[in-house]
Design an enzyme around this catalytic site. Sequence first.
Site, mmCIF file in Angstrom:
data_model
loop_
_atom_site.group_PDB
_atom_site.id
_atom_site.type_symbol
_atom_site.label_atom_id
_atom_site.label_comp_id
_atom_site.label_asym_id
_atom_site.label_seq_id
_atom_site.Cartn_x
_atom_site.Cartn_y
_atom_site.Cartn_z
ATOM 1 N N GLU A 18 -2.037 2.802 -3.706
ATOM 2 C CA GLU A 18 -2.422 1.661 -2.870
ATOM 3 C C GLU A 18 -1.979 1.970 -1.446
ATOM 4 O O GLU A 18 -0.843 1.714 -1.069
ATOM 5 C CB GLU A 18 -1.776 0.356 -3.357
ATOM 6 C CG GLU A 18 -2.416 -0.849 -2.691
ATOM 7 C CD GLU A 18 -1.451 -1.913 -2.176
ATOM 8 O OE1 GLU A 18 -1.918 -2.889 -1.569
ATOM 9 O OE2 GLU A 18 -0.228 -1.770 -2.352
ATOM 10 N N ASP A 41 1.977 0.765 -6.161
ATOM 11 C CA ASP A 41 1.884 -0.338 -5.207
ATOM 12 C C ASP A 41 2.621 -0.012 -3.914
ATOM 13 O O ASP A 41 3.733 0.513 -3.940
ATOM 14 C CB ASP A 41 2.511 -1.574 -5.886
ATOM 15 C CG ASP A 41 2.471 -2.798 -5.017
ATOM 16 O OD1 ASP A 41 1.355 -3.233 -4.691
ATOM 17 O OD2 ASP A 41 3.550 -3.306 -4.654
HETATM 18 C C1 GLC Z 1 0.816 -4.831 -2.573
HETATM 19 C C2 GLC Z 1 0.085 -5.894 -3.359
HETATM 20 C C3 GLC Z 1 0.344 -7.233 -2.760
HETATM 21 C C4 GLC Z 1 1.833 -7.488 -2.738
HETATM 22 C C5 GLC Z 1 2.581 -6.338 -2.056
HETATM 23 C C6 GLC Z 1 4.057 -6.426 -2.271
HETATM 24 O O1 GLC Z 1 0.316 -4.714 -1.291
HETATM 25 O O2 GLC Z 1 -1.281 -5.606 -3.416
HETATM 26 O O3 GLC Z 1 -0.330 -8.247 -3.461
HETATM 27 O O4 GLC Z 1 2.091 -8.682 -2.048
HETATM 28 O O5 GLC Z 1 2.184 -5.085 -2.556
HETATM 29 O O6 GLC Z 1 4.429 -5.928 -3.536
#
Ligand code: GLC
Length: 648
Positions: free
Chosen positions: A339, A297
């Site tokens: 991500e 993430d």
């Molecule tokens: C990522 C997730 C999102 C979250 C962020 C903080 O971007 O997809 O939903 O708010 O991380 O952890």
Amino acid sequence: MANMTKTTESAAPASPATAPDTTAATPASKPAMRMTRARADAIFAERMARHRDELRWLYMELYDNGDMFAELCDGLKRFFDERDNKLKKLDLAREEAGAWYRATNMLGMQMYIDNFAGTIKGVEKNLPYIERCGVNYIHLMPFLDTPADKSRSDGGYAVSDFRRVNPALGTMDDLAHLASKCHARGISLCMDFVMNHTSDEHEWARRARAGEGEYMSRYFFVRDQGIIDRYTRDVPQVFPTTAPGHFTYLPELDQCVMTQFYPYQWDLNYRNPRVFNEMMYNFLFLANQGIDIIRIDAVPYIWKQLGTNCRNLKQVHTIVRMMRMIGEIVCPGIVLLGEVVMAPVEVAPYFGTVEKPECHMLYNVTTMATTWNTVATRDARLLRQQTDIVCSLPRSYTFLNYLRCHDDIGWGLDYGTLSTWGMAEVPHKAYLNDYFQGHTPGSVSRGELYNADPVTGDARFCATTASMCGIEAAGFEGDDEAMEVAIRKDIMLHAYMFTQSGLPIIYSGDEVGQVNDYTYKDDPEKAEDSRYIHRGAFDWRLAENIDGPGSVQQRIFNALRTLEDIRRSEPVFSADADVRTKNYDDASILWIVRSFGDRTLHAVFNFSDDAKTIWMPEAAAYTDLVAGTTAEVATVDMPSWGFAWMLR
Ligand code: GLC
């Protein structure tokens, strides 16, 4: 759809998932060798020998700490020893299969455990439904322990304990049990590894707040307003309206702690090798529960450097590369999914290089945003260009393709190109947001803005696929004709997603056209965050309608299944196919050509409100993959928002 002048044969009906052997969790095709202690040790030693020098080099470059490196190596051995034999065998099978996640029989679904089935056990009970959807990869949204107050959990992305499941959802044993049940059915499991921050209720944060220096050094504490001002100047805001600022003041310490996301999400300090080691142990612990895909993430944010924008710094790549090697040493069956929701040039570097790979898979975020841009503008030129960019990358770069996910859509488009066509960034974003909110005449979309920044005028957008395609509006207005078009648009967009190489992911609910859920506004713990509009509880009544002849749900569900089955069984969808776009003299037409061996697929998509007649490159025998018929074809008639998969 095609103008059939002469039917020559009827293609075999699309067969259901004829899964080739490299799938998610398929056990070794050879009789598995017994995993004796000596053999396991030899395997570990060989993997370690393969990576040790580079791992040590990178570690020392970052931390210059031999003791901590030695500790890390011991830790890797410990987690390897603890790894279940079944998982070790699966690792070996996957090593042998190569990039198992590239197989075209892979289809993912992303879901919240509570929304879908209440608990982890509930998910297990509903595996038959997941299989009925043709899905063999489940992304379970964050399920680790978070603050009980939902307004301080960021939908699970504020983790309080990386080794404990949120008790409302189940236990770690439930998770391991689900993983093994999934593996038995050839389904793999993906989970989020939130490595940029912990919640302020994590033990480290609690001890830091109590003033324990060792724990304070795991975060970024700042007293100096000058430093805070410099970060504020150089670093863009993640949540400019819902959580402005980069630091949170803690009165008990009379200091600020860095919180780039929400104030209750404290950024971890990866300059501290203790943080790196411990987070790697957490990663391995979770992998050992039977998780197959680790979604890292918000990975671009993990390294901070005053004077930079604190995104995508080279140390981030060092850490991801180390993580890849650590995975390959302990659990090589695992896939790292990055991500990286960043500008296009920043995304591909997270694949690393052929010799030194980083992530196995990345989100195809620019394509996703550009697809919706095309829906709003009916102008496919940018999507053509974006498709060409993706297709020019090495084929081994595997993207995760999606239409919607749990987050908002940020309009990360190629504004350089758009401006040469007379579309400037700020008014263009305003157009998209107006369009998708349904404010523009002729727009059938419904949804809401997210983090509308009054300073920059920037805003992102939230809604479900179905609502953006017009299913909500048509249903509300009882307009059958509009519903017809909306369903067609929804199916066409999925067909486009399936046409791309990579791993397609369906957002739970999209398979039955679930629309926006406005009830979040009544829940004070969610009301501030419009992303909850597309995070509604799964409506099982819709799933029951799949069997209702002619229902909206049945039409979408069956169409998606047909497309998935064709994708699985037709070799032209191979990840090794050559893919390009074809120039066509109509800006609302997107034309993708996939070639594999002697087979060529013409996938043509009509992003317009008008019916079109498409001229094939030459009059010849084509198989319409959806209709399952082969005929001599010169032109193809397409309704508004229609598509065709024509195979030669
Ligand atoms: C990522 C997730 C999102 C979250 C962020 C903080 O971007 O997809 O939903 O708010 O991380 O952890």
